[in-house]
Design a protein around this motif. Structure first.
Motif: not given
Lengths: 278, 314
Positions: A256, A267, A271, B256, B277, B291-293
């Motif tokens: 992550c 962010l 994305l 999300f 996310v 999660a990736n972010y």
């Protein structure tokens, strides 16, 4: 005028009459409430899935086997219906080897009266449906309940196939089930909403929450389950036209990437430019 | 030889996942692609754009009732009539029953949750263990049914003639045995299971009165809204928004998870998402493991700012 003793006799007669009417009603319910619940034995959601023998076998190490969560809802509703009517019977059926017996005993502890295990490897939904149908075909079940799908192979086709085999009506996914005489009133989930339906028994239903709350077996239930009948029957021949080749795991997720809470714009740009998803 | 694709309608238009099924059917290269559709969807021209040579349109109004018996009789009858070797559908709550019944009537092998095209021996990959693994199976029967998982097919145009012909299926007395008493449907919102972007909220949002945060962000992204199991159990949100093991499984491009700790039951429903996310005030929440972010912080501060930043960027 009647004596006190005569009045008492009238009262008792009257009461017996009412009682026999109840018996007829009960009898009706009994016919109505002959339920077959089909259960799968699946790895608990928290179990780590891995494979051995070049991806041809599921690695049983560390797997906790449970009643399929959707099937567990179906069983819970069956027990509620039986309790509400005060009569009827619940049979559970499972297709699998002797190693599934603890899962079957749990279903008996939750409230099923008897169990049937079809002694075979549940190779796919077609095979399982053929076994259930072969067992149920001359037993006049009013309801055949199961989960909307098993959480291992996720096919979601067993209820539809059982219904075709038996010439019955199938409905899935059912979130609410009430009995109204010879009819069932159900809520079926549709994408983005739900619809309320009615159909006559007998029915095959694929169940999902919130049709009932999962039931935890009581100590009395667990003790009683030990002596309830669990019959083992051989499988019937069935071919699906499907043959298994191998299993594989998806590639692991990347770690992550953390973004500071003050940097929401960063962010958004990640994305957009890195992940390219917006 | 030909391929028959079933087009499912939602709110008067062909579902996105059915368009994916059409693209899949075209990619099979097993002859002309035919489509079966009931009703008169507003986007019927899309079927031609994505490869349908012929569209068999059912106008019988009884088919507004999503009865899997009637639909399976119609679909198998049409498949036989046009000499199809494969039927393709997009997996959904409705097509699970349809796939089962059609495979029985039409005497076909069926593979569901399919994520790949077949190879020359008709080995096909399908998603199992709720997205935790895949299996490859071979379909050996002459007739085959493939139910494709949502978002598993990249949609590309391949224009075809798309001739619309009327189809009047004959159905047996078993059809339409189920009576619909009432229907409740949210309208005008993006369908969760079909969505490319999903914005989901968990218990971290503290109450249904705060759901404006989620729906505002979803609106900016053209996304569907979802929630965790505790949220639907508490009736903050309807059950059909519950994402997870026993709820809706989603496979969007972008997911999300806001104020969702990431219980394994929730993760099981989102593991097929391309990018996840997570926004959570607990840096140790398990959601950050998938999660990736991620952003650690207060959703009530971050989400409005993120919504604003997205509004400016899109």
């Amino acid at each position: 005028m009647y004596s006190k003793a005569e009045k008492a006799c009238f009262f008792i007669n009257n009461w017996l009459g009412v009682r026999s009417k109840f018996r007829i009603l009960h009898h009706y319910y009994q016919r109505l409430m002959k339920i077959l619940v089909c259960i799968s034995s699946v790895p608990d959601t928290t179990s780590k899935i891995s494979f051995s023998d070049n991806g041809t076998k599921l690695d049983n190490n560390g797997i906790t086997w449970i009643i399929g969560p959707y099937d567990d809802y179906a069983l819970a509703r069956a027990v509620e219906l039986k309790e509400a009517s005060g009569n009827g019977s619940i049979t559970v059926i499972h297709v699998g080897g002797a190693e599934s017996e603890p899962v079957i005993r749990k279903a008996l502890a939750i409230g099923a009266d008897e169990a049937v295990r079809v002694d075979a490897h549940a190779s796919d939904g077609f095979f399982v449906a053929a076994q259930i149908a072969a067992y149920a075909k001359d037993k006049n079940f009013d309801l055949v309940l199961m989960g909307r799908e098993s959480i291992d192979y996720n096919s979601g086709i067993v209820h539809g196939l059982v219904a075709e085999h038996l010439g019955m009506t199938a409905i899935s996914p059912v979130m609410k089930l009430e009995v109204n005489g010879s009819e069932a009133i159900m809520d079926r989930e549709i994408e983005g909403g739900m619809e309320t339906l009615s159909a006559s028994f007998p029915l095959v239903l694929g169940c999902q929450e919130p049709i009932a709350e999962w039931k935890i077996p009581s100590m009395r239930g667990i003790m009683g389950a030990r002596t309830k009948p669990l019959n083992v029957i051989p499988a019937v021949a069935a071919s699906s036209g499907l043959s298994f080749k191998n299993y594989e795991l998806p590639p692991p997720r990347t770690t992550c990437k953390m973004v500071a809470d003050s940097q929401v714009a960063e962010l958004v740009s990640l994305l957009k430019t890195e992940a390219k998803v917006i | 030889m030909s391929v028959l694709v079933f087009l499912e309608i939602s709110e008067g238009s062909i579902k996105k996942s059915s368009i994916e099924a059409l693209v899949y059917g075209h990619s099979l290269q097993l002859g002309d692609v035919h489509a079966m559709v009931a009703g008169n969807p507003s986007n019927l021209d899309e079927a031609a754009k994505f490869g349908a040579v012929k569209i068999h349109s059912i106008s019988d109004s009884r088919f507004q009732n999503m009865d899997s018996v009637a639909y399976s009789e119609a679909l198998s009858g049409l498949a036989t009539q046009i000499g199809a070797s494969v039927i393709v559908l997009a997996k959904s709550a409705f097509t699970d029953s349809l796939t089962a019944r059609t495979s029985f009537i039409w005497d076909a092998a069926a593979a569901t949750n399919v994520v790949s095209l077949p190879d020359s021996e008709f080995n096909i990959k399908r998603s199992i263990f709720t997205g935790k693994a895949f299996e490859t199976v071979a379909l050996s029967s002459e007739r085959k049914i493939i139910s494709v998982r949502k978002n598993a097919v990249a949609v590309t145009e391949s224009p075809a003639s798309g001739e619309v012909v009327s189809f009047q299926p004959s159905v047996s007395s078993k059809a339409f045995a189920i009576k619909t008493i009432s229907t409740e449907k949210t309208s005008g919102e993006v369908l969760l299971s079909d969505a490319e972007i999903v914005v989901s909220g968990g218990r971290g949002l503290k109450g249904p009165e705060n759901w404006g945060l989620i729906s505002d962000m979803a609106k900016v992204l053209g996304a569907a809204t979802g929630c965790s199991k505790p949220v639907s159990d508490l009736h903050w949100r309807p059950h059909h928004e519950h994402v997870g093991q026993t709820g809706i499984k989603v496979s969007p491009n972008l997911y999300f998870a806001i104020g969702i700790s990431g219980a394994i039951q929730h993760v099981a429903g989102i593991s097929s998402s391309k990018v996840i996310v997570a926004i959570n005030k607990d840096a140790d929440a398990p959601i950050f493991k998938v999660a990736n972010y991620g952003i650690v912080g207060d959703a009530f501060e971050i989400v409005p700012k993120l919504t604003q930043a997205l509004r400016e960027a899109l």
